[in-house]
Design a protein around this motif. Sequence first.
Motif: not given
Length: 706
Positions: A190, A202, A204, A314, A316
């Motif tokens: 993040l 975010k 990825e 999420h 994380l």
Amino acid sequence: MAECGASGSGSSGDSLDKSITLPPDEIFRNLENAKRFAIDIGGSLTKLAYYSTVQHKVARVRSFDYSGKDAEQDHEPPYEISVQEEVTARLHFVKFENTYIEACLDFIKDHLVNTDTKVIQATGGGAYKFKDLIEEKLRLRVDKEDVMTCLIKGCNFVLKNIPHEAFVYQKDSDPEFRFQTNHPNIFPYLLVNIGSGVSIVKVETEDRFEWIGGSSIGGGTFWGLGALLTKTKKFDELLHLASKGQHTNVDMLVQDIYGGAHQTLGLSGNLIASSFGKSAMADRDFSKEDMAKSLLHMISNDIGQLACLYAKLHCLDRVYFGGFFIRGHPVTMRTITYSINFFSKGEVQALFLRHEGYLGAIGAFLKGAEQDNPNQYSWGENYAGSSGLMSSSPELCPTQRARSGTFDLLEMDRLERPLVNLPLLLDPSSYVPDTVDLTDDSLARKYWLTCFEEALDGVKQKENGVALKCFPRVIRGLDALGWEDRQLALVKGLLAGNVFDWGAKAVSDVLESDPQFGFEEAKMKLQERPWLVDSYSKWLQRLKGPPHKCALIFADNSGIDVILGVFPFVRELLSRGTEVILACNSGPALNDVTYCESLIVAERIAAMDPVVHSALREERLLLMQTGSSSPCLDLSRLDKGLAVLVRERGADLVVIEGMGRAVHTNYHAALRCESLKLAVIKNSWLAERLGGRLFSVIFKYEVPAE
């Protein structure tokens, strides 16, 4: 230094403001060879990026022709070292206040010589505001790049290429900054960018990211409300006020409401219950410092809680914070860290970036250089050409900024080959090369600084020449021994060779007092068994079993160490049917043997020894470079060619020798195969810390758990 007329309306000037402590050609270095540009212009700071080629001197090793000569009688050194010019690529990043932009552009325009680009990539809000000025001054077309895309690209780049880029901030610890080692897989994470507002992204993959939230309460809120409350218009002055304030004079705490902690909810009495809560009830004026501190706490806590909630949503556990609001300010980082820890119960980590101010400029540069494939290379920070960690306002931190005044500098050199993880690491994500943290351990830090300060010049060639002459005699002595006696003699030879480290003062003192101190005398210096760490019996038992398929050996010092210690050990492994990859430094460090030197040494040994000769010819002995120029060893940053070969040959034994490689680093490194870590302790403080004495022996043989 000449003055610059950069103020006011369009006076171009020919130099920079006299408050700057470096001349402009030391700020904008190598402009005559600049090839490509990018710029990131924010509300108050400009970050300029450019790529240049740099010439520097390197030492080249060349073997003499020894055909027809008797090596035993020859007193010449085995090779010569010449100094040559080499051209390498370098990235330059310069950060300065927008008030200097016109003067800086003028200086760049006057010094551009060989640029081959017609375009400058630009990002940030100022890319629109200053577009015409940039195009007029530099005669380059401005291509505007998306701010968030540049930010992500820049963040990915620094996380991959700069060791210890990310750090956690712990106010009450010593040191306050604790740096994180490079994670082999940086995704997902993040990114919380705190500018005027807050963007939460975010990330990825390299090219896939998503804006998942944000807030209008950010740096602009702090600045705006702070200006209303304190009548102070400058952002850095607000931070300075906050650093001297006491927020409890303004904020209402839990204990102000309940008379102490709230036991039922588990809330401590010192927790803020209401930001600015006391100001509504007190009939008095509050100091600017206290109000600024309360405001900073309020906004930082809010951002920390928001980031924590998105991270948990999420799944994380790593949150990187960046943006204008952070500015390396301790109170800001401390409050955000506290907020993240409090609301996540320690499950989410708040991380800050040493070079967060350059992310946009780096990303814009990468966007403009995609055809050059910059991501195919590894890059290393040029510490000598960079300003360091702090990038606060010069008025507030004059001692930290004395070197570059109002300008911050970052330089990165392109490395010859990509650097990757050793495939044999058990868990690359948890691997930490350092046995002790040099930012935390003052004795270890002093040791390494002293090593470099007291390093002796001009001894490697002479020592290599002496050792090569002794090689046949050492081999004859080993071959005359029975098998079990020979194994112990080989290990003692490795250890005795490791005594010869010209970077260690204890060894230098011995050599200076006794110039005849030799290989056999070094064996006598060794600690008697049992050694300080002694797994030799376990190792001997293993040698009675089947041979290893392939051994990867990281060599340490030139001269007696590699020639009389390592090569006889290599020769024994080859005789057992084990292939050997001998890895040496790519560049010089202290007395360490380099890859170029190892090629010449191997060539000379092969001329004397048929076992080594046939192994080289049949490629059962391969010499490789590590990609490093350090006396220590980072197994997460090795030459890609070495990593590929290790995988192809199925290496099942790793041998790491030397104090820097096997004790200061990698002592706790966990591998997926058998490993042998051995060294002689050559400084008193480390020997004492490990419970031994000078010249104590570390012989650590490890087998991975099933």
